[in-house]
Design a protein around this motif. Structure first.
Motif, mmCIF file in Angstrom:
data_model
loop_
_atom_site.group_PDB
_atom_site.id
_atom_site.type_symbol
_atom_site.label_atom_id
_atom_site.label_comp_id
_atom_site.label_asym_id
_atom_site.label_seq_id
_atom_site.Cartn_x
_atom_site.Cartn_y
_atom_site.Cartn_z
ATOM 1 N N TRP A 148 0.819 -1.216 0.000
ATOM 2 C CA TRP A 148 0.000 0.000 0.000
ATOM 3 C C TRP A 148 0.850 1.262 0.000
ATOM 4 N N LEU A 149 2.114 1.156 0.379
ATOM 5 C CA LEU A 149 3.000 2.330 0.370
ATOM 6 C C LEU A 149 3.220 2.853 -1.046
ATOM 7 N N GLY A 150 3.041 1.993 -2.020
ATOM 8 C CA GLY A 150 3.208 2.409 -3.407
ATOM 9 C C GLY A 150 2.181 3.440 -3.852
ATOM 10 N N PRO B 250 0.597 6.216 -2.123
ATOM 11 C CA PRO B 250 0.947 7.626 -1.907
ATOM 12 C C PRO B 250 2.254 8.013 -2.585
ATOM 13 N N LEU B 251 3.194 7.091 -2.681
ATOM 14 C CA LEU B 251 4.446 7.373 -3.370
ATOM 15 C C LEU B 251 4.188 7.631 -4.856
ATOM 16 N N SER B 252 3.374 6.798 -5.466
ATOM 17 C CA SER B 252 3.038 6.985 -6.885
ATOM 18 C C SER B 252 2.288 8.292 -7.102
ATOM 19 N N ALA C 226 2.472 11.019 -5.297
ATOM 20 C CA ALA C 226 3.419 12.123 -5.137
ATOM 21 C C ALA C 226 4.319 12.264 -6.359
ATOM 22 N N LEU C 227 4.813 11.145 -6.861
ATOM 23 C CA LEU C 227 5.692 11.191 -8.034
ATOM 24 C C LEU C 227 4.941 11.650 -9.286
#
Length: 145
Positions: A104-106, A108-110, A112-113
């Protein structure tokens, strides 16, 4: 459908899930949810592409300066970025499929990127190209949801 057909179909579905990397013993509910999210995400992204095609404007994210039209109808009434949102929903399906909280960390990282490296640049080009029309649209429709 006979009971034997249902059992055989269930076995085939289980073999397919294992072949696709779904852990043995994984919840059927989680599997269905993962596949549903992937289907919804794919449909959302394709709806965005179809709207661009109908407007005869570029789908190429690397060439926003080629945009001939500001698409604001259809799925674009709900989100300014249905193609990117669709990819994130597919990613959410993948996280459910994996059954791993770290996956699931992917999301918010995705987000943001995508926002920092792609969407803001596209928005700068659209502001320059469509001016007040884009400003009104951006004020009315959120970037994600």
């Amino acid at each position: 459908m006979r009971g034997a057909d249902v059992v055989a179909g269930g076995r085939a579905a289980r073999r397919a899930a294992v072949a696709l990397g779904r852990p043995i013993g994984a919840s059927t509910v989680a599997t269905v949810a993962a596949l549903a999210l992937a289907a919804v995400g794919g449909a959302l992204a394709l709806a965005g592409v179809a709207a661009f095609r109908r407007a005869r404007t570029t789908v190429n994210p690397m060439a926003p300066e080629r945009a001939r039209a500001l698409v604001t109808d259809g799925v674009y009434r709900v989100t300014r970025n249905p193609m990117y949102l669709g990819m994130l929903v597919v990613l959410a399906g993948w996280a459910v499929w994996l059954g791993n909280a770290a996956a699931w960390l992917g999301l918010p990282l995705s987000m943001a990127l995508l926002t920092g490296l792609q969407i803001r640049g596209e928005e700068r080009v659209l502001r320059a190209r469509f001016g007040a029309e884009f400003e009104r649209y951006a004020a009315r429709v959120r970037r994600w949801l």
